[in-house]
Design a protein around this motif. Structure first.
Motif, short mmCIF file in Angstrom:
data_model
loop_
_atom_site.label_atom_id
_atom_site.label_comp_id
_atom_site.label_asym_id
_atom_site.label_seq_id
_atom_site.Cartn_x
_atom_site.Cartn_y
_atom_site.Cartn_z
N UNK A 9 0.87 -1.23 -0.13
CA UNK A 9 -0.03 0.11 0.06
C UNK A 9 0.84 1.21 -0.01
N UNK A 10 0.37 2.28 -0.20
CA UNK A 10 0.99 3.55 -0.24
C UNK A 10 0.74 4.29 1.53
N UNK A 11 2.06 4.46 2.03
CA UNK A 11 1.95 5.29 3.27
C UNK A 11 1.81 6.62 2.74
N UNK A 12 0.97 7.50 3.27
CA UNK A 12 0.76 8.89 2.99
C UNK A 12 1.55 9.62 4.09
N UNK A 13 1.43 9.25 5.36
CA UNK A 13 2.12 9.95 6.26
C UNK A 13 1.54 9.94 7.79
N UNK A 14 2.40 10.08 8.62
CA UNK A 14 1.46 10.25 10.03
C UNK A 14 0.47 11.42 10.23
N UNK A 15 -0.54 10.96 10.92
CA UNK A 15 -1.49 12.25 11.08
C UNK A 15 -1.89 12.08 12.22
N UNK A 16 -2.45 13.23 13.04
CA UNK A 16 -2.73 13.27 14.60
C UNK A 16 -4.03 13.57 14.66
N UNK A 17 -4.83 12.58 15.37
CA UNK A 17 -6.30 12.88 15.64
C UNK A 17 -6.60 12.62 17.08
N UNK A 18 -7.33 13.33 17.73
CA UNK A 18 -7.56 13.15 19.24
C UNK A 18 -6.51 12.76 20.09
N UNK A 19 -5.34 13.55 20.05
CA UNK A 19 -4.13 13.32 20.79
C UNK A 19 -3.38 12.00 20.46
N UNK A 20 -3.80 11.22 19.40
CA UNK A 20 -2.83 10.09 18.95
C UNK A 20 -2.44 10.19 17.74
N UNK A 21 -1.55 9.45 17.17
CA UNK A 21 -0.80 9.61 16.06
C UNK A 21 -1.00 8.18 15.27
N UNK A 22 -1.42 8.53 13.83
CA UNK A 22 -1.91 7.40 13.09
C UNK A 22 -1.30 7.37 11.75
N UNK A 23 -1.09 5.97 11.40
CA UNK A 23 -0.38 6.02 9.98
C UNK A 23 -1.53 6.17 9.01
N UNK A 24 -1.52 7.10 8.11
CA UNK A 24 -2.60 6.87 7.02
C UNK A 24 -2.06 6.33 5.82
#
Length: 158
Positions: A95-110
């Motif tokens: 898949x394509x890793x778009x980047x880390x994003x922050x939501x609700x105080x947590x970091x996610x892989x997009x």
């Protein structure tokens, strides 16, 4: 990158999915390398593995950086430089890793999955890194100029 430019996985001549190539096409489009992405799509299909992909990128004189150790610092760098990456994600899938994003105080892989173009999957960082390592830990980014930052609407207060 607009949803209409998201590349869907396709079946090649050997009747295998082309997820590595579809992910690379998405990655190249993100880097504004549309012509290179279209040439890649027209040239390659079917299953792929990391060493052969690197050989093909070398033959095409495309500079890249990669890891085979599921090192999250590689993805930190890919995010910080706005390049993104392709990586092994899910069983026998790329898949394509778009980047880390922050939501609700947590970091996610997009993640942009070429089987489901038009939407992004978010996985908490710790869980993502653990699973990514279990899928082989490979990630690769093309060393082209990173994409520009996202535009924003400006306004004046009267």
């Amino acid at each position: 990158m607009p949803n209409k430019l998201h590349q869907r996985n396709w079946t090649g001549k050997l009747n295998q999915g082309s997820c590595v190539h579809a992910s690379l096409v998405n990655h190249l489009r993100w880097l504004n390398e549309y012509e290179l992405g279209e040439r890649w799509r027209a040239t390659y299909s079917d299953g792929e593995w990391d060493s052969r992909l690197r050989s093909r990128l070398d033959a095409a004189d495309i500079d890249y950086s990669y890891t085979i150790k599921a090192d999250p610092r590689f993805l930190d760098w890919a995010t910080a430089t706005r390049r993104g990456a392709i990586l092994w994600w899910k069983p026998a899938h790329c898949c394509t890793f778009v980047g880390w994003v922050n939501r609700d105080g947590r970091q996610y892989a997009a993640i942009l999955d070429n089987n489901y173009p038009g939407r992004f999957e978010l996985t908490p960082r710790e869980q993502f890194v653990r699973l990514w390592a279990g899928y082989g830990g490979f990630a690769l980014t093309v060393l082209d100029d990173p994409t520009s930052s996202l535009p924003y609407r400006s306004y004046e207060v009267f």
